[in-house]
Design an enzyme around this catalytic site. Structure first.
Site, short mmCIF file in Angstrom:
data_model
loop_
_atom_site.label_atom_id
_atom_site.label_comp_id
_atom_site.label_asym_id
_atom_site.label_seq_id
_atom_site.Cartn_x
_atom_site.Cartn_y
_atom_site.Cartn_z
N LYS A 237 -9.79 2.96 -3.04
CA LYS A 237 -10.27 2.42 -1.76
C LYS A 237 -11.62 3.02 -1.41
O LYS A 237 -11.81 4.24 -1.41
CB LYS A 237 -9.25 2.71 -0.66
CG LYS A 237 -9.59 2.08 0.68
CD LYS A 237 -8.49 2.37 1.69
CE LYS A 237 -8.77 1.70 3.04
NZ LYS A 237 -7.71 1.99 4.03
N CYS B 222 -5.64 -2.15 2.80
CA CYS B 222 -5.53 -2.03 4.26
C CYS B 222 -6.71 -2.73 4.95
O CYS B 222 -6.98 -3.89 4.70
CB CYS B 222 -5.41 -0.57 4.65
SG CYS B 222 -5.01 -0.28 6.39
N GLU C 258 0.82 -1.22 0.00
CA GLU C 258 0.00 0.00 0.00
C GLU C 258 0.85 1.26 0.00
O GLU C 258 1.82 1.37 0.75
CB GLU C 258 -0.90 0.00 1.24
CG GLU C 258 -1.77 1.23 1.38
CD GLU C 258 -2.48 1.28 2.71
OE1 GLU C 258 -3.42 2.10 2.84
OE2 GLU C 258 -2.12 0.52 3.63
#
Length: 545
Positions: free
Chosen positions: A366, A419, A297
Site C-alpha cells: 500500500k 482500503c 484487507e
C-alpha cells in the site's frame, strides 16, 4: 423565498453561524447511504446568500481587495463546512469504540476535531469566492471557483482526504455519475456547486425577472443533458465477461476485538477456509469451479508470507486451479535488503497472490497510508502524549514505493487498491504507459472499524466512481461488507450486504475503451478551473469597472 434569503443575508452572530452549520449539515443527506441528491441545493444556495451577507465596510486598500469581507466570508464558511463534515463524518467515532479502554478518550478528536480541521478548506473557499464576488449571476462562478479550489486542495494537502467531496451528490446517483467518465469527481464537484447554487438568484432583490430566472433554467437544462448522457451510456446493456474467470469473494465479518489475535490464528484460518469452500449450489465442493478466491484487507493476525504452516494449510484446502488473492501484512528486515545491516523490521499493508503449493507469486504494498490508522504523523510527539495508531504494528506501517500492476494468473493486469486508496480520483492506476494495460481494479478493505454506520456505504460509493472514471471493472472484497463486483459503468453486478458472513460468486466484466477522463484529465482539469475563474473574474471586473 425572498424574505428567507434576506434573513440569511442580513443575519449576524450566533443565528448566522447556526444557519450556516445547519445548511452544511443538510448537504450530507445527498451522500451515501441516503443519496437524496436535491439535498445539496440547500448548502449551495445558502452559501451564496451567506457570502452576499459577508460584505463589510472597507477603507484604503481594503476597498480594492475587500479583506474584511473575505475574512467575514471565511468565518461563516468555516461554520458551513463544520456542519457538512460533522454530519457526513460522524461515523468516524465508531472506530474509537472498538477498543474503548485505549481510545475512548480520543473520541472527541474523531467526531469533532476532524470536521473542525476539514472545515478550514471551505472557509478558504468562501474567502476566495468573496474576493471574486459580484452582484449578479456571475457570483455563482465565484462560488464554484472558490469552493472547487478548496476541494482540490483537500484532495492532496497533508496527504489528502477527498472523502465526501461535494461531487458525490451526483456521483451517488448512477445516471448522473456517468459524467465522471468525462470529467471525473473533480468535474462533478464543480458542476454540483454551480448547478445546485443556481436557484439562489431567484431571490435577488434587483435585476429583471429574466436575469433572476435564467441561471435556474440553464442549470435545469444542464442537469437534463447530464441525465441524458448518463442514460445513453447505461443503455448499452451489460458488458461481456472475461472468459474462464469465476470469482469468489469471501466476507468473514471478523470482529475487531481481542479475539483477533495470534493465539487464535489456527481457528481464524480454519474459519476462512471453511467459509471459502461453502457450497452455493448443488455441488458440495464450493471451490471446485472457482478460479480466483479473494480475501479482504489484512485478515490475518500474523505475517502470512513468513508462516509456512499457514501457507501449507491454504494450499491443502484449495484446488490447484484456484488462485488466492488476499490482503496480508508483509514484513521485511533491513538485513534482507542490505546484508550485514541488522536495522529494524519494516511492515507493509499488502495484497499477496498465493498459487499452488502455497507459493506467494506476487505482492503489492500500500502506497497511500491512513494517518492515525496505519501510521502516526509527528510520531515521537504524539506517542509521548499517549496516542498510538489504530493498527497494532510496531512503529506503524511503511508506505510502498510506487503503484504497480499486480500479476494474477488468469486475470487481466490488476490495479490494486488497499482500503481508502480507492477514494483518490486519477491516482488509482500506475503512472505512465503501465496504466493503459490495467484490465481490472481490485479494492480490498476492512471497514469493520466503522460498524454498520454510513462509512462503509460512502467508501463503496467512492470506489464505484473510480470504475466509471477509468472504464474498468472493480472487484471489492470487504471484511464486513459491502463486497461487490462492479462493471466499468459503475453498475453493481453482484454484492453482499453490510455486516453479513458469506461468499459472493460472480464473473468478471471486461474493461471498455479508455474514457475521456482516463485519456485527457491532465488537460481537462486545469481547463475547467480556468473556466470557472475566468467567468468569475469577468463578472467581478464588470462590477468594479
Amino acid at each position: 423565498m425572498f424574505d428567507f434569503a434576506q434573513w440569511v443575508v442580513l443575519s449576524a452572530g450566533w443565528p448566522r453561524r447556526l444557519a450556516a452549520a445547519l445548511a452544511g449539515a443538510v448537504g450530507a443527506l445527498a451522500l451515501a447511504p441516503v443519496d437524496v441528491m436535491p439535498a445539496m441545493l440547500v448548502p449551495m444556495v445558502a452559501a451564496v446568500w451567506l457570502i452576499d451577507g459577508a460584505a463589510r465596510r472597507e477603507t484604503g486598500l481594503g476597498r480594492v481587495l475587500g479583506w474584511r469581507s473575505c475574512m467575514a466570508a471565511a468565518v461563516v464558511g468555516w461554520w458551513w463546512g463544520f456542519g457538512y463534515f460533522l454530519a457526513g463524518l460522524w461515523w468516524l467515532g465508531a472506530a474509537f469504540l472498538v477498543e474503548p479502554d485505549r481510545y475512548l478518550w480520543a473520541l472527541p478528536f474523531g467526531v469533532v476535531a476532524v470536521p473542525a480541521g476539514l472545515a478550514l478548506f471551505p472557509a478558504f473557499g468562501f474567502g476566495v469566492a468573496r474576493l471574486l464576488w459580484s452582484s449578479g449571476p456571475g457570483r455563482l462562478f465565484a462560488l464554484t471557483a472558490g469552493l472547487g479550489t478548496s476541494e482540490w486542495l483537500r484532495s492532496w494537502l497533508f496527504t489528502g482526504f477527498p472523502w465526501n467531496a461535494y461531487g458525490m451528490a451526483f456521483g451517488g446517483t448512477l445516471t448522473l455519475a456517468q459524467g465522471a467518465s468525462a470529467f471525473g469527481l473533480e468535474g462533478l464537484t464543480l458542476l454540483t456547486i454551480l448547478l445546485c447554487a443556481a436557484p439562489a438568484t431567484l431571490a435577488d432583490p434587483v435585476g429583471s425577472r429574466l436575469r433572476r430566472l435564467a441561471p435556474t433554467v440553464l442549470a435545469a437544462v444542464a442537469m437534463l443533458v447530464l441525465l441524458g448522457f448518463g442514460a445513453h451510456r447505461l443503455d448499452r446493456g451489460p458488458t461481456r465477461d472475461v472468459p474462464n474467470v469465476r470469482l469468489r469473494l469471501m466476507q468473514p465479518d471478523t470482529p475487531e476485538d481481542g479475539s483477533f489475535s495470534y493465539a487464535n490464528k489456527d481457528k481464524i484460518l480454519a474459519g476462512y477456509l471453511a467459509l471459502s469452500n461453502r457450497a452455493t449450489g448443488p455441488d458440495p465442493d464450493g471451490l471446485k469451479t472457482v478460479t480466483h478466491l479473494i480475501w479482504p484487507e489484512s485478515p490475518f493476525p500474523f505475517i502470512l508470507s513468513r508462516d509456512p504452516d499457514a501457507l501449507g494449510t491454504i494450499a491443502a484446502a484449495m484446488p490447484d486451479s484456484t488462485v488466492l488473492v488476499t490482503g496480508a501484512a508483509r514484513a521485511e528486515r533491513d538485513a534482507e535488503i542490505n546484508p550485514g545491516q541488522p536495522g529494524r523490521t519494516h511492515y507493509f499493508n499488502a495484497i499477496q497472490v498465493v498459487g499452488p503449493g502455497g507459493t506467494v507469486l506476487d505482492s503489492y504494498d500500500k502506497v497511500h497510508l491512513v494517518p492515525f490508522g496505519e501510521y502516526l504523523p509527528f510520531d515521537a510527539l504524539l506517542r509521548a502524549v499517549g496516542l498510538t495508531n489504530f493498527v497494532h504494528v510496531p512503529g506503524g506501517f511503511d508506505a510502498g514505493t510506487r503503484r504497480r500492476l499486480l500479476d494474477v494468473p488468469g486475470l487481466p493486469p490488476v490495479a490494486p487498491q488497499i482500503c481508502y486508496e480507492a477514494i483518490f480520483p486519477g491516482a488509482v492506476l500506475p503512472e505512465g504507459p503501465e496504466a493503459g494495460k490495467a484490465g481490472v481494479m481490485l479494492n480490498v478493505t476492512n471497514d469493520g472499524w466503522f460498524g454498520t454506520t454510513a462509512g462503509p456505504y460512502q467508501h463503496l460509493a467512492q470506489a464505484r466512481l473510480r470504475a466509471v472514471e477509468e472504464g474498468l471493472p472493480l472487484i471489492r472484497a470487504a471484511n464486513t461488507g459491502v463486497s461487490a463486483i462492479v462493471d466499468p459503468y459503475g453498475r453493481i453486478t453482484a454484492s453482499l450486504p453490510l455486516d453479513t458472513v458469506g461468499v459472493l460468486d460472480g464473473t468478471l466484466p471486461q474493461r471498455i475503451a479508455p474514457t475521456l477522463f482516463a485519456r485527457h484529465w491532465g488537460t481537462l482539469q486545469p481547463a475547467l478551473y480556468l473556466a470557472a475563474f475566468g467567468f468569475a473574474l469577468l463578472s467581478a471586473i464588470r462590477r468594479r469597472g
